[in-house]
Design a protein around this motif. Structure first.
Motif, PDB file in Angstrom:
ATOM      1  N   ALA A  44       0.816  -1.222   0.000  1.00  0.00           N
ATOM      2  CA  ALA A  44       0.000   0.000   0.000  1.00  0.00           C
ATOM      3  C   ALA A  44       0.841   1.260   0.000  1.00  0.00           C
ATOM      4  N   VAL A  45       2.018   1.217   0.596  1.00  0.00           N
ATOM      5  CA  VAL A  45       2.759   2.466   0.807  1.00  0.00           C
ATOM      6  C   VAL A  45       4.178   2.465   0.240  1.00  0.00           C
ATOM      7  N   GLY A  46       4.784   1.297   0.094  1.00  0.00           N
ATOM      8  CA  GLY A  46       6.191   1.229  -0.289  1.00  0.00           C
ATOM      9  C   GLY A  46       6.384   1.203  -1.794  1.00  0.00           C
ATOM     10  N   SER A  47       7.542   1.634  -2.216  1.00  0.00           N
ATOM     11  CA  SER A  47       7.898   1.570  -3.629  1.00  0.00           C
ATOM     12  C   SER A  47       8.969   0.506  -3.821  1.00  0.00           C
ATOM     13  N   GLY A  48       9.049  -0.033  -5.031  1.00  0.00           N
ATOM     14  CA  GLY A  48      10.021  -1.072  -5.297  1.00  0.00           C
ATOM     15  C   GLY A  48       9.503  -2.437  -4.897  1.00  0.00           C
ATOM     16  N   TRP A  49      10.404  -3.426  -4.967  1.00  0.00           N
ATOM     17  CA  TRP A  49      10.062  -4.822  -4.710  1.00  0.00           C
ATOM     18  C   TRP A  49       8.907  -5.269  -5.595  1.00  0.00           C
ATOM     19  N   ASP A  50       9.043  -5.012  -6.882  1.00  0.00           N
ATOM     20  CA  ASP A  50       8.079  -5.441  -7.878  1.00  0.00           C
ATOM     21  C   ASP A  50       8.681  -6.579  -8.692  1.00  0.00           C
ATOM     22  N   ASP A  51       7.872  -7.575  -8.986  1.00  0.00           N
ATOM     23  CA  ASP A  51       8.323  -8.651  -9.863  1.00  0.00           C
ATOM     24  C   ASP A  51       8.622  -8.062 -11.237  1.00  0.00           C
ATOM     25  N   PRO A  52       9.809  -8.298 -11.786  1.00  0.00           N
ATOM     26  CA  PRO A  52      10.161  -7.704 -13.081  1.00  0.00           C
ATOM     27  C   PRO A  52       9.264  -8.168 -14.222  1.00  0.00           C
TER      28      PRO A  52
ATOM     29  N   ASN B 171      19.586  -1.623   7.150  1.00  0.00           N
ATOM     30  CA  ASN B 171      19.453  -0.303   7.773  1.00  0.00           C
ATOM     31  C   ASN B 171      18.592   0.656   6.947  1.00  0.00           C
ATOM     32  N   ASP B 172      17.689   0.134   6.151  1.00  0.00           N
ATOM     33  CA  ASP B 172      16.879   0.963   5.272  1.00  0.00           C
ATOM     34  C   ASP B 172      15.500   1.152   5.893  1.00  0.00           C
ATOM     35  N   GLN B 173      15.289   2.313   6.496  1.00  0.00           N
ATOM     36  CA  GLN B 173      14.010   2.599   7.134  1.00  0.00           C
ATOM     37  C   GLN B 173      12.867   2.637   6.133  1.00  0.00           C
ATOM     38  N   LYS B 174      13.183   2.838   4.866  1.00  0.00           N
ATOM     39  CA  LYS B 174      12.136   2.909   3.861  1.00  0.00           C
ATOM     40  C   LYS B 174      11.438   1.572   3.665  1.00  0.00           C
ATOM     41  N   LEU B 175      12.003   0.505   4.203  1.00  0.00           N
ATOM     42  CA  LEU B 175      11.377  -0.799   4.093  1.00  0.00           C
ATOM     43  C   LEU B 175      10.363  -1.049   5.197  1.00  0.00           C
ATOM     44  N   SER B 176      10.182  -0.099   6.098  1.00  0.00           N
ATOM     45  CA  SER B 176       9.220  -0.238   7.184  1.00  0.00           C
ATOM     46  C   SER B 176       7.963   0.580   6.886  1.00  0.00           C
ATOM     47  N   PRO B 177       6.781  -0.059   6.822  1.00  0.00           N
ATOM     48  CA  PRO B 177       5.551   0.720   6.597  1.00  0.00           C
ATOM     49  C   PRO B 177       5.356   1.834   7.611  1.00  0.00           C
TER      50      PRO B 177
ATOM     51  N   SER C 165       7.323   3.961   8.413  1.00  0.00           N
ATOM     52  CA  SER C 165       7.994   5.168   7.947  1.00  0.00           C
ATOM     53  C   SER C 165       7.141   5.997   7.005  1.00  0.00           C
ATOM     54  N   TYR C 166       6.011   5.460   6.587  1.00  0.00           N
ATOM     55  CA  TYR C 166       5.148   6.162   5.635  1.00  0.00           C
ATOM     56  C   TYR C 166       3.907   6.664   6.372  1.00  0.00           C
ATOM     57  N   ILE C 167       3.976   7.890   6.828  1.00  0.00           N
ATOM     58  CA  ILE C 167       2.841   8.516   7.516  1.00  0.00           C
ATOM     59  C   ILE C 167       2.385   9.679   6.665  1.00  0.00           C
ATOM     60  N   ASN C 168       1.277   9.537   5.985  1.00  0.00           N
ATOM     61  CA  ASN C 168       0.748  10.624   5.166  1.00  0.00           C
ATOM     62  C   ASN C 168      -0.729  10.397   4.911  1.00  0.00           C
TER      63      ASN C 168
ATOM     64  N   ALA D 121      -3.643  11.852  12.535  1.00  0.00           N
ATOM     65  CA  ALA D 121      -3.247  13.259  12.578  1.00  0.00           C
ATOM     66  C   ALA D 121      -2.841  13.765  11.194  1.00  0.00           C
ATOM     67  N   ALA D 122      -2.328  12.872  10.355  1.00  0.00           N
ATOM     68  CA  ALA D 122      -1.917  13.259   9.002  1.00  0.00           C
ATOM     69  C   ALA D 122      -3.093  13.396   8.049  1.00  0.00           C
ATOM     70  N   GLY D 123      -4.275  12.951   8.494  1.00  0.00           N
ATOM     71  CA  GLY D 123      -5.459  13.068   7.649  1.00  0.00           C
ATOM     72  C   GLY D 123      -5.908  11.770   7.023  1.00  0.00           C
ATOM     73  N   ALA D 124      -5.216  10.676   7.305  1.00  0.00           N
ATOM     74  CA  ALA D 124      -5.657   9.364   6.847  1.00  0.00           C
ATOM     75  C   ALA D 124      -6.558   8.752   7.914  1.00  0.00           C
TER      76      ALA D 124
END
Length: 276
Positions: A152-160, A191-197, A199-202, A233-236
């Motif tokens: 729902a929130v992350g980018s990447g990790w798509d089957d080619p 150490n990639d915080q972008k892999l944690s849902p 981290s996506y608050i919007n 709080a972010a409106g979601a």
């Protein structure tokens, strides 16, 4: 080297499923992708009685993804949730995805890839399945909840081999004790915080329902409270229900199976996915 905390996390996630056998998944099986000669399936559970003309042509659907620390579990884990969803007029889908080996030294990329492939397959075949491509939710438990949330929130990790023009983003999330924050597993996740849902608050995060227990030692309730508060709080929209004195996978047993299923149906009804 994988940290001990990673070992403990996976061992704990697997503890509740390793010694259990699961009923076969209900519904009829279709193959949504083939990887290295292996057919991966999903089981489609059709509503027996739609109950309303609004659901007759283009029906909402919910993809359910099992947990098990990305190394264990089976599609039939969520048979009861699928039955409840189908009984109220939506199509429920139970997902099979590739698992990691025990004590993995890799992130769950293939698990997320398969979840996203399944979402794209459902949208690509929406017409023949009589689905509304704009009302396909995803959900799951523990590691499966991570897969759904990351789709729902992350980018990447798509089957080619996927058609990336088709969105893999769920239109809503139904999460049972989900693994939303994996920062303490940094060794595994580079150490990639972008892999944690977490981290996506919007405001664009799909409407989300979270059900968990106050004594869950794997997915801490305070973390989920913090996530829900920040997301709202972010409106979601994030509806959080913490059940007192309950541990990981509490929802499998009565009376909590019926209570959590009722919460799932109420949430989906509020979004127009199911009949009341």
């Amino acid at each position: 080297m994988i940290r001990w905390c990673m070992f403990i996390l996976l061992a704990t996630l697997n503890l509740s499923v390793a010694a259990q056998t699961w009923d076969p998944p209900i519904g009829h099986r279709v193959t949504y992708k083939t990887v290295d000669g292996r057919d991966l399936g999903m089981w489609i559970v059709e509503p027996k009685d739609l109950g309303a003309k609004d659901y007759a042509a283009k029906r909402p659907a919910v993809l359910l993804v099992h947990g098990g620390g990305w190394t264990n579990g089976a599609a039939g884990v969520h048979n009861e949730q699928a039955k409840a969803i189908a009984q109220h007029g939506a199509v429920a889908i139970l997902l099979q995805y590739r698992l990691l080996p025990p004590n993995p030294h890799e992130e769950p990329r293939i698990c997320v890839e398969d979840t996203k492939s399944a979402m794209r397959w459902l949208r690509a075949h929406a017409a023949e399945l009589h689905l509304d491509p704009n009302k396909i939710a995803a959900g799951g438990s523990s590691a499966g909840g991570y897969n759904a949330a990351y789709a729902a929130v992350g980018s990447g990790w798509d089957d080619p081999h996927d058609d990336l023009r088709i969105s893999a983003r769920p239109d809503a999330l139904v999460l049972l004790n989900p693994a939303l924050d994996i920062h303490y597993s940094a060794a595994m996740f580079h150490n990639d915080q972008k892999l944690s849902p977490m981290s996506y608050i919007n405001k664009d995060v799909p409407p989300t329902l979270i059900l968990s227990g106050s004594k869950d030692e794997v997915i801490h309730a305070d973390l989920l409270r913090d996530y829900a508060q920040k997301l709202n709080a972010a409106g979601a929209r994030c509806d959080l229900h913490i059940y007192p004195d309950q541990v990981h996978t509490f929802y499998r047993n009565e009376p909590y199976l019926s209570e959590t299923n009722a919460q799932i149906i109420a949430f989906l009804h509020s979004l127009g996915f199911v009949a009341p």
